[in-house]
Motif scaffolding. Structure first.
Motif, PDB file in Angstrom:
ATOM      1  N   ALA A  50       4.730 -19.957 -18.067  1.00  0.00           N
ATOM      2  CA  ALA A  50       3.913 -19.746 -16.875  1.00  0.00           C
ATOM      3  C   ALA A  50       2.926 -18.617 -17.138  1.00  0.00           C
ATOM      4  O   ALA A  50       3.235 -17.651 -17.844  1.00  0.00           O
ATOM      5  CB  ALA A  50       4.806 -19.392 -15.691  1.00  0.00           C
ATOM      6  N   VAL A  51       1.723 -18.742 -16.576  1.00  0.00           N
ATOM      7  CA  VAL A  51       0.698 -17.695 -16.692  1.00  0.00           C
ATOM      8  C   VAL A  51       0.360 -17.214 -15.289  1.00  0.00           C
ATOM      9  O   VAL A  51      -0.174 -17.971 -14.475  1.00  0.00           O
ATOM     10  CB  VAL A  51      -0.583 -18.217 -17.383  1.00  0.00           C
ATOM     11  N   ILE A  52       0.715 -15.960 -15.006  1.00  0.00           N
ATOM     12  CA  ILE A  52       0.447 -15.355 -13.699  1.00  0.00           C
ATOM     13  C   ILE A  52      -0.790 -14.480 -13.816  1.00  0.00           C
ATOM     14  O   ILE A  52      -0.878 -13.609 -14.692  1.00  0.00           O
ATOM     15  CB  ILE A  52       1.644 -14.514 -13.218  1.00  0.00           C
ATOM     16  N   SER A  53      -1.760 -14.693 -12.953  1.00  0.00           N
ATOM     17  CA  SER A  53      -3.048 -14.005 -13.042  1.00  0.00           C
ATOM     18  C   SER A  53      -2.919 -12.502 -12.825  1.00  0.00           C
ATOM     19  O   SER A  53      -2.128 -12.049 -12.008  1.00  0.00           O
ATOM     20  CB  SER A  53      -4.009 -14.584 -11.999  1.00  0.00           C
ATOM     21  N   ASN A  54      -3.736 -11.753 -13.583  1.00  0.00           N
ATOM     22  CA  ASN A  54      -3.857 -10.317 -13.307  1.00  0.00           C
ATOM     23  C   ASN A  54      -5.210 -10.022 -12.672  1.00  0.00           C
ATOM     24  O   ASN A  54      -5.771  -8.949 -12.832  1.00  0.00           O
ATOM     25  CB  ASN A  54      -3.669  -9.485 -14.584  1.00  0.00           C
ATOM     26  N   SER A  55      -5.747 -11.018 -11.968  1.00  0.00           N
ATOM     27  CA  SER A  55      -6.999 -10.957 -11.196  1.00  0.00           C
ATOM     28  C   SER A  55      -8.262 -11.080 -12.040  1.00  0.00           C
ATOM     29  O   SER A  55      -9.366 -10.937 -11.546  1.00  0.00           O
ATOM     30  CB  SER A  55      -7.080  -9.669 -10.349  1.00  0.00           C
ATOM     31  N   THR A  56      -8.108 -11.369 -13.354  1.00  0.00           N
ATOM     32  CA  THR A  56      -9.299 -11.546 -14.191  1.00  0.00           C
ATOM     33  C   THR A  56      -9.708 -13.014 -14.280  1.00  0.00           C
ATOM     34  O   THR A  56     -10.734 -13.330 -14.868  1.00  0.00           O
ATOM     35  CB  THR A  56      -9.061 -11.022 -15.620  1.00  0.00           C
ATOM     36  N   PHE A  57      -8.893 -13.912 -13.731  1.00  0.00           N
ATOM     37  CA  PHE A  57      -9.282 -15.324 -13.783  1.00  0.00           C
ATOM     38  C   PHE A  57      -8.926 -16.041 -12.492  1.00  0.00           C
ATOM     39  O   PHE A  57      -8.020 -15.640 -11.770  1.00  0.00           O
ATOM     40  CB  PHE A  57      -8.645 -16.039 -14.979  1.00  0.00           C
ATOM     41  N   ILE A  58      -9.681 -17.086 -12.212  1.00  0.00           N
ATOM     42  CA  ILE A  58      -9.396 -17.981 -11.096  1.00  0.00           C
ATOM     43  C   ILE A  58      -8.410 -19.031 -11.604  1.00  0.00           C
ATOM     44  O   ILE A  58      -8.626 -19.652 -12.634  1.00  0.00           O
ATOM     45  CB  ILE A  58     -10.686 -18.677 -10.608  1.00  0.00           C
ATOM     46  N   SER A  59      -7.328 -19.232 -10.870  1.00  0.00           N
ATOM     47  CA  SER A  59      -6.268 -20.129 -11.340  1.00  0.00           C
ATOM     48  C   SER A  59      -6.786 -21.530 -11.635  1.00  0.00           C
ATOM     49  O   SER A  59      -6.434 -22.142 -12.648  1.00  0.00           O
ATOM     50  CB  SER A  59      -5.137 -20.190 -10.306  1.00  0.00           C
ATOM     51  N   LYS A  60      -7.629 -22.062 -10.772  1.00  0.00           N
ATOM     52  CA  LYS A  60      -8.150 -23.411 -10.994  1.00  0.00           C
ATOM     53  C   LYS A  60      -9.036 -23.463 -12.235  1.00  0.00           C
ATOM     54  O   LYS A  60      -9.084 -24.480 -12.930  1.00  0.00           O
ATOM     55  CB  LYS A  60      -8.925 -23.906  -9.765  1.00  0.00           C
TER      56      LYS A  60
ATOM     57  N   ASN B   2       0.061 -20.415  -7.137  1.00  0.00           N
ATOM     58  CA  ASN B   2      -1.133 -20.408  -8.011  1.00  0.00           C
ATOM     59  C   ASN B   2      -0.821 -19.977  -9.443  1.00  0.00           C
ATOM     60  O   ASN B   2      -1.726 -19.574 -10.181  1.00  0.00           O
ATOM     61  CB  ASN B   2      -2.250 -19.530  -7.435  1.00  0.00           C
ATOM     62  N   THR B   3       0.446 -20.065  -9.832  1.00  0.00           N
ATOM     63  CA  THR B   3       0.815 -19.818 -11.227  1.00  0.00           C
ATOM     64  C   THR B   3       0.515 -21.060 -12.065  1.00  0.00           C
ATOM     65  O   THR B   3       0.787 -22.182 -11.641  1.00  0.00           O
ATOM     66  CB  THR B   3       2.317 -19.477 -11.343  1.00  0.00           C
ATOM     67  N   ILE B   4      -0.060 -20.872 -13.264  1.00  0.00           N
ATOM     68  CA  ILE B   4      -0.306 -21.983 -14.182  1.00  0.00           C
ATOM     69  C   ILE B   4       0.994 -22.309 -14.920  1.00  0.00           C
ATOM     70  O   ILE B   4       1.654 -21.407 -15.449  1.00  0.00           O
ATOM     71  CB  ILE B   4      -1.399 -21.625 -15.212  1.00  0.00           C
TER      72      ILE B   4
END
Length: 403
Positions: free
Chosen positions: A304-314, A275-277
Motif C-alpha cells: 500500500a502507498v499512503i500519500s504524504n501530500s505530495t501526490f493526488i491519489s488518483k 484513498n490508499t493505493i
C-alpha cells in the motif's frame, strides 16, 4: 425431451457413438513435453475447429503413455469441471483426460448436429453429486441422451444454425475487438499523459518544466499488508475490509472485500486510510491495482502507498495503471516460481511527478476518459451477452422443432 417433434427420437451416446478419453504424460519427464504433437487441454477449445495447443508432446510421450490418436474432424467435448465445451479436431491430434473424443458409429447421425445437440443438453444432470466439482466419467458420458430427428432434418437444421451462428460469432468477434481497442485507447492516453515528450528511455527523458522523478518511497509511506490470525475469530467481523488481490476487480475505487475485520482485528492489522493505493506485488496477478474507498487493511500480497501530500491519489492510480509502471514493476520483481517484488525494491520504483495542480488536471482528464471507456465496455459486454442468448434461443427453437 418429453414432447418431441414428430419423427424425432431419444438416443443415448452409448448407442450412436464410441467415446475415447485422452491422457496426460508424466510431468516428471520434461522431454515428454518437448515434441511437436498437438495435445489439447480445455483451454485450447477456443474455436469450432482446433489445430493449435498451448502444450505439445513428443513421440516418446505418446508411446510410453499408450496414447491414441484423435483423427482430424473428430468431435471433442470437455467433461471435467468445464462441462460441454465442444470443438472439432482441425488435424490429427491428442487430448488430455478432461476431453472426450466422440466417434459417430451410426450412419444416420450428422456429427455437426450432434455437436449442437450436446450444446443444448443439460449435462449437469448427469453429474454425480457425491463427486466434488462438476465432473463426468466415461460411464456417465455414455448415458447422455440427445434428441435426434431424421438425417435429412438434421442436415437442414445444421445448415440454418451454421449460417446463423457464423453471423452471430462475427458480430461477437467485432465487439471483442472493440473491447481491445478501448484498452489500447486507455493505454495511449496514459502514455501521452506520463510521457508528454514521447521519449521512451528514462535515461534520456526530458521532463516537462516543474516535473520530477520521484521514487514511491519518497512520495508516500509504503506498507506491506498482513493477515490477522484466523485462529482468533474475534479478529473478523463486518467493520473493516481486508483487501486481497481477488478484491481488486479492475475498478478504480475499491470499497468491499470478501473478508472483513472487526474493530479488534483492525487494531491488530496494518491500518490504511481512505484513498490508499493498493498494488499486488506477488504472483500471477502482480501489478493489479486499486484505490481504497474506505478505511481498511490489506494482506501480505499487497503493498500500500499512503500519500504524504505530495501526490493526488488518483494521479498515482493512473501512473500505476500505465504500461510504463507495469513494466518496471515486473522487471524489478524476482523471477522465482512466483514473481515477487519486496518492499525495498518496490519503494525504489520511480514515477514522473508534476506539480499538484497539474496532477489534478491529468487525473481529472483520465478519470473522465476511464468512466466513458468503462461505460462503453459495459455496453459491448451486454451486446455480447445478448448475442450468446440469441444462440441459446436458436438452439431451443431447433430442438423444439420450430426452426
Amino acid at each position: 425431451m418429453t414432447n418431441l417433434p414428430q419423427g424425432w427420437e431419444i438416443k443415448r451416446l452409448d448407442d450412436i457413438t464410441e467415446i475415447q478419453i485422452g491422457k496426460t504424460p508424466s510431468r516428471n519427464n520434461i522431454d515428454f513435453f518437448q515434441g511437436e504433437n498437438i495435445w489439447l487441454s480445455i483451454r485450447d477449445l477456443k474455436s469450432k475447429f482446433v489445430s493449435f495447443s498451448s502444450e505439445k508432446i513428443s513421440n516418446e510421450a505418446i508411446l510410453k503413455t499408450n496414447m491414441k490418436i484423435v483423427p482430424k474432424g473428430t468431435l471433442l467435448m470437455s467433461f471435467k469441471l468445464t462441462l460441454g465445451k465442444t470443438a472439432f479436431a482441425g488435424c490429427d491430434l491428442y487430448t488430455n483426460e478432461a476431453i472426450a473424443a466422440i466417434f459417430i458409429k451410426d450412419k444416420n447421425i450428422n456429427k455437426y448436429f450432434l455437436d449442437y445437440a450436446l450444446k443444448f443438453t443439460d449435462l449437469e444432470k448427469y453429474v454425480d453429486n457425491a463427486v466434488k466439482g462438476k465432473t463426468l466419467n466415461k460411464q456417465k458420458l455414455r448415458q447422455i441422451e440427445v434428441s435426434m430427428p431424421p438425417l435429412k432434418e438434421q442436415e437442414r437444421i445444421v445448415g440454418i444454425l451454421d449460417e446463423s451462428f457464423a453471423k452471430i460469432d462475427e458480430s461477437i468477434k467485432i465487439l471483442e475487438q472493440d473491447l481491445l481497442n478501448l484498452d489500447e485507447l486507455m493505454q495511449s492516453a496514459l502514455q501521452k499523459a506520463f510521457n508528454p515528450l514521447k521519449d521512451d528511455t528514462k535515461g534520456n527523458y526530458q521532463l516537462p518544466q516543474g516535473w520530477e522523478w520521484k521514487s514511491l518511497g519518497e512520495i508516500g509511506e509504503i506498507i506491506t499488508g498482513t493477515t490477522p490470525s484466523k485462529n482468533n475469530p474475534n479478529f473478523y467481523g463486518n467493520e473493516y475490509p481486508l483487501f486481497k488481490p481477488s478484491d481488486l476487480n479492475g475498478d478504480m475505487i475499491i470499497k468491499f472485500a470478501s473478508d472483513n475485520l472487526s474493530k479488534l482485528g483492525f487494531d491488530n492489522a496494518r491500518n490504511l486510510p481512505k484513498n490508499t493505493i493498493l498494488i499486488v506485488c506477488i504472483g500471477a496477478s502482480i501489478g493489479k491495482i486499486g484505490l481504497s474507498g474506505v478505511n481498511g487493511s490489506c494482506n501480505q500480497q499487497i503493498n500500500a502507498v499512503i500519500s504524504n501530500s505530495t501526490f493526488i491519489s488518483k494521479y498515482l492510480f493512473f501512473v500505476c495503471l500505465s504500461n510504463y509502471f507495469q513494466e518496471i514493476l515486473k522487471k524489478n520483481a524476482s523471477q522465482t516460481t512466483l514473481p515477487i517484488i519486496n518492499k525495498t525494491e518496490f519503494s525504489k520504483l520511480q514515477i514522473p511527478l508534476p506539480p499538484l495542480k497539474e496532477q489534478e488536471q491529468i487525473a481529472s482528464y483520465l478519470d473522465e476518459l476511464s468512466l466513458n471507456i468503462k461505460a462503453l465496455k459495459e455496453n459491448y459486454k451486454i451486446q455480447i451477452k445478448d448475442y450468446e442468448e440469441l444462440k441459446k434461443s436458436l438452439l431451443k427453437k431447433a430442438f423444439e422443432g420450430r426452426l
